[in-house]
Design a protein around this motif. Structure first.
Motif, PDB file in Angstrom:
ATOM      1  N   ILE A  51       3.132   4.479   0.399  1.00 31.36           N
ATOM      2  CA  ILE A  51       4.575   5.205  -0.171  1.00 31.36           C
ATOM      3  C   ILE A  51       5.294   3.428  -0.301  1.00 31.36           C
ATOM      4  O   ILE A  51       5.980   3.431  -1.466  1.00 31.36           O
ATOM      5  CB  ILE A  51       5.490   5.639   1.374  1.00 31.36           C
ATOM      6  N   THR A  54      -2.566   8.567   1.007  1.00 32.94           N
ATOM      7  CA  THR A  54      -2.718   7.239   1.266  1.00 32.94           C
ATOM      8  C   THR A  54      -3.697   6.500   1.891  1.00 32.94           C
ATOM      9  O   THR A  54      -3.669   7.687   2.514  1.00 32.94           O
ATOM     10  CB  THR A  54      -0.867   6.371   1.672  1.00 32.94           C
ATOM     11  N   SER A  97       1.371  -1.598   0.323  1.00 29.77           N
ATOM     12  CA  SER A  97       0.092   0.507  -0.545  1.00 29.77           C
ATOM     13  C   SER A  97       0.967   1.387   0.068  1.00 29.77           C
ATOM     14  O   SER A  97       2.504   1.258   0.263  1.00 29.77           O
ATOM     15  CB  SER A  97      -0.730   0.008   1.502  1.00 29.77           C
ATOM     16  N   LYS A 141       8.619   7.792  15.509  1.00 32.01           N
ATOM     17  CA  LYS A 141       9.655   7.794  15.080  1.00 32.01           C
ATOM     18  C   LYS A 141      10.467   8.566  14.706  1.00 32.01           C
ATOM     19  O   LYS A 141      11.419   9.716  14.363  1.00 32.01           O
ATOM     20  CB  LYS A 141       8.284   9.553  13.518  1.00 32.01           C
ATOM     21  N   ILE A 178       1.030  12.990   3.353  1.00 36.30           N
ATOM     22  CA  ILE A 178       0.738  12.049   1.517  1.00 36.30           C
ATOM     23  C   ILE A 178      -0.332  11.987   1.556  1.00 36.30           C
ATOM     24  O   ILE A 178      -0.877  11.484   2.842  1.00 36.30           O
ATOM     25  CB  ILE A 178       1.939  10.530   1.971  1.00 36.30           C
ATOM     26  N   TYR A 229       2.576   7.654  17.917  1.00 39.17           N
ATOM     27  CA  TYR A 229       3.157   8.319  16.803  1.00 39.17           C
ATOM     28  C   TYR A 229       4.595   9.115  16.076  1.00 39.17           C
ATOM     29  O   TYR A 229       5.110   8.653  15.762  1.00 39.17           O
ATOM     30  CB  TYR A 229       2.167   8.869  15.915  1.00 39.17           C
ATOM     31  N   ASP A 245       3.907 -10.321  10.700  1.00 39.22           N
ATOM     32  CA  ASP A 245       3.255  -9.579  11.009  1.00 39.22           C
ATOM     33  C   ASP A 245       4.395  -9.043  11.802  1.00 39.22           C
ATOM     34  O   ASP A 245       5.395  -9.136  12.311  1.00 39.22           O
ATOM     35  CB  ASP A 245       2.423  -9.942  12.300  1.00 39.22           C
ATOM     36  N   LEU A 246       4.758  -8.036  11.383  1.00 38.64           N
ATOM     37  CA  LEU A 246       6.223  -7.166  12.122  1.00 38.64           C
ATOM     38  C   LEU A 246       6.173  -6.713  12.925  1.00 38.64           C
ATOM     39  O   LEU A 246       7.292  -5.817  14.047  1.00 38.64           O
ATOM     40  CB  LEU A 246       6.479  -6.213  11.246  1.00 38.64           C
ATOM     41  N   ASP A 248       4.549  -7.736   3.993  1.00 41.53           N
ATOM     42  CA  ASP A 248       3.011  -7.487   4.321  1.00 41.53           C
ATOM     43  C   ASP A 248       2.824  -8.328   5.423  1.00 41.53           C
ATOM     44  O   ASP A 248       3.089  -9.124   5.198  1.00 41.53           O
ATOM     45  CB  ASP A 248       2.496  -6.299   2.980  1.00 41.53           C
TER      46      ASP A 248
HETATM   47  P1  NAI Z   1      -0.154   2.703   3.944  1.00 41.65           P
HETATM   48  O1  NAI Z   1      -1.487   2.335   5.053  1.00 41.65           O
HETATM   49  O2  NAI Z   1      -0.864   2.660   2.819  1.00 41.65           O
HETATM   50  O3  NAI Z   1       1.193   1.947   4.209  1.00 41.65           O
HETATM   51  C1  NAI Z   1       1.563   0.532   5.836  1.00 41.65           C
HETATM   52  C2  NAI Z   1       1.323  -0.292   5.027  1.00 41.65           C
HETATM   53  O4  NAI Z   1       2.196  -1.013   6.041  1.00 41.65           O
HETATM   54  C3  NAI Z   1       0.251  -1.016   4.713  1.00 41.65           C
HETATM   55  O5  NAI Z   1       0.557  -1.940   3.681  1.00 41.65           O
HETATM   56  C4  NAI Z   1       0.029  -2.280   6.356  1.00 41.65           C
HETATM   57  O6  NAI Z   1      -0.473  -3.593   6.041  1.00 41.65           O
HETATM   58  C5  NAI Z   1       1.710  -2.032   6.573  1.00 41.65           C
HETATM   59  N1  NAI Z   1       1.470  -2.753   7.808  1.00 41.65           N
HETATM   60  C6  NAI Z   1       1.423  -2.366   8.825  1.00 41.65           C
HETATM   61  N2  NAI Z   1       1.248  -3.136  10.021  1.00 41.65           N
HETATM   62  C7  NAI Z   1       2.292  -3.603   9.989  1.00 41.65           C
HETATM   63  C8  NAI Z   1       2.505  -5.154  10.485  1.00 41.65           C
HETATM   64  N3  NAI Z   1       2.492  -5.049  11.907  1.00 41.65           N
HETATM   65  N4  NAI Z   1       3.371  -5.764   9.565  1.00 41.65           N
HETATM   66  C9  NAI Z   1       3.607  -6.212   7.937  1.00 41.65           C
HETATM   67  N5  NAI Z   1       3.597  -4.953   7.904  1.00 41.65           N
HETATM   68  C10 NAI Z   1       2.471  -3.635   8.428  1.00 41.65           C
HETATM   69  O7  NAI Z   1       0.469   4.039   4.258  1.00 41.65           O
HETATM   70  P2  NAI Z   1       2.005   4.616   4.211  1.00 41.65           P
HETATM   71  O8  NAI Z   1       1.007   6.565   4.236  1.00 41.65           O
HETATM   72  O9  NAI Z   1       1.940   4.569   2.892  1.00 41.65           O
HETATM   73  O10 NAI Z   1       2.562   4.748   5.081  1.00 41.65           O
HETATM   74  C11 NAI Z   1       3.904   3.861   4.851  1.00 41.65           C
HETATM   75  C12 NAI Z   1       4.598   5.014   5.790  1.00 41.65           C
HETATM   76  O11 NAI Z   1       5.504   6.470   5.864  1.00 41.65           O
HETATM   77  C13 NAI Z   1       4.697   3.990   7.485  1.00 41.65           C
HETATM   78  O12 NAI Z   1       5.729   4.149   8.388  1.00 41.65           O
HETATM   79  C14 NAI Z   1       4.479   5.810   7.257  1.00 41.65           C
HETATM   80  O13 NAI Z   1       4.107   5.882   9.002  1.00 41.65           O
HETATM   81  C15 NAI Z   1       4.961   6.982   7.047  1.00 41.65           C
HETATM   82  N6  NAI Z   1       4.978   8.375   6.230  1.00 41.65           N
HETATM   83  C16 NAI Z   1       3.432   8.201   6.077  1.00 41.65           C
HETATM   84  C17 NAI Z   1       3.031   9.555   6.097  1.00 41.65           C
HETATM   85  C18 NAI Z   1       1.414   9.802   5.215  1.00 41.65           C
HETATM   86  O14 NAI Z   1       1.403  10.756   5.632  1.00 41.65           O
HETATM   87  N7  NAI Z   1       1.090   8.588   4.690  1.00 41.65           N
HETATM   88  C19 NAI Z   1       3.644  10.743   6.172  1.00 41.65           C
HETATM   89  C20 NAI Z   1       4.901  10.527   6.837  1.00 41.65           C
HETATM   90  C21 NAI Z   1       5.317   8.552   7.367  1.00 41.65           C
END
Ligand code: NAI
Length: 258
Positions: free
Chosen positions: A13, A191, A11, A158, A189, A154, A41-42, A32
């Motif tokens: 990023i 997402t 999903s 980070k 972002i 959160y 499951d991390l 994932d």
């Molecule tokens: P997203 O929700 O689209 O993707 C997160 C992914 O992590 C998902 O595919 C989910 O299944 C996976 N995930 C969650 N828990 C898990 C687990 N226990 N084991 C394995 N995989 C797991 O979110 P996004 O926005 O793509 O986030 C990616 C990274 O960017 C995250 O670390 C988030 O904190 C960080 N981030 C996102 C921002 C935003 O505005 N979207 C801003 C700043 C940082």
């Protein structure tokens, strides 16, 4: 062919990063909860160990890069401070530490951690969560995270990640083994973490007031492009850097306060 590992590959990023690296001709292993090359499951030590073992075997013990995108956000109705700690911090640091031998076996290997601009823009970050994470004490960090709640935990997880990168990057274990370790700190972002169906409506509405001088949310591929740069030869001098990619929010709110 160079092999890269991307967590959170299903999903946002992470998925954009997989797409970019694949377009560039790399072999990419995704991790994932479901639907990826490696299901893990991390949030648990067993899940992290399983991902390390599966990735090392699939990559023949040699990785060109690891990108840790897996994370949970504070806006979901199911969010908890303890999950922030276990997934965002320990799910990143334990995985990277476990994969260090495979990275050390790669040529000019690099790892990228996804931090967040919330580390400098959100007030009252709980210091006990940061300290327990950096001490490597997951039970204590989980307790502190649960007490602080998801919205405060959160940015704490980070910030701990960014500090871990700053502390670790220049050590014999990382750059001494030829592995460049850096972080990207995205702003808001577009997402599922910020626009998904399972978000608390009031918290999600508050995002509309988040100041972004650029005037819009970022797109996942705009972070993936920074990640691809950090992995590549153009970033050869970057070691322990935390790159803010946030449309100007950090500069706007923090100014010259550093
Ligand atoms: P997203 O929700 O689209 O993707 C997160 C992914 O992590 C998902 O595919 C989910 O299944 C996976 N995930 C969650 N828990 C898990 C687990 N226990 N084991 C394995 N995989 C797991 O979110 P996004 O926005 O793509 O986030 C990616 C990274 O960017 C995250 O670390 C988030 O904190 C960080 N981030 C996102 C921002 C935003 O505005 N979207 C801003 C700043 C940082």
């Amino acid at each position: 062919m160079a092999t890269y590992l991307v967590t959170g590959a299903g999903s946002g990023i992470g998925a954009a990063t997989v797409a970019r690296l694949t377009r560039s001709g790399a072999d990419v292993l995704g991790v994932d909860l479901t639907g990826a090359d490696i299901t893990a499951d991390l949030s648990t030590p067993e899940g992290r160990a399983g991902a390390v073992a599966a990735a090392s075997a699939a990559a023949g013990g040699r990785l060109a890069g690891v990108v840790c995108c897996a994370g949970v956000g504070p806006l979901a109705t199911t969010a908890s401070g303890s999950a922030m700690v276990s997934v965002n911090y320990f799910g990143t640091v334990d995985l990277l530490t476990g994969l260090r031998p495979a990275l050390a076996a790669g040529d000019h290997a690099a790892a990228v951690v996804v931090s967040s601009s919330s580390t400098t823009t959100q007030p009252a970050i709980p210091a006990d969560v940061v300290a327990a994470c950096l001490a490597g004490d997951e039970p204590a960090a989980v307790r502190c995270g649960a007490a602080a709640g998801p919205v405060a935990s959160y940015p704490a997880t980070k910030l701990a990640l960014a500090h871990w990168v700053r502390r670790s990057a220049g050590t014999p274990e990382w750059i001494g083994a030829g592995i460049r370790l850096n972080a990207v700190a995205p702003g808001m972002i577009d997402t599922p973490m910020t626009n998904g169906p399972d978000l608390d409506p009031e918290l999600a509405r508050a995002l509309d007031f988040y100041p972004v001088p650029l005037g819009r949310r970022g797109q996942p591929d705009e972070i993936a492009s920074v990640i691809e740069f950090l992995l590549g030869p153009g970033a050869a001098l970057l070691c322990g850097s935390v790159i803010f990619a946030d449309g100007g929010t950090d500069a706007h709110l923090r100014g010259t306060d550093w």
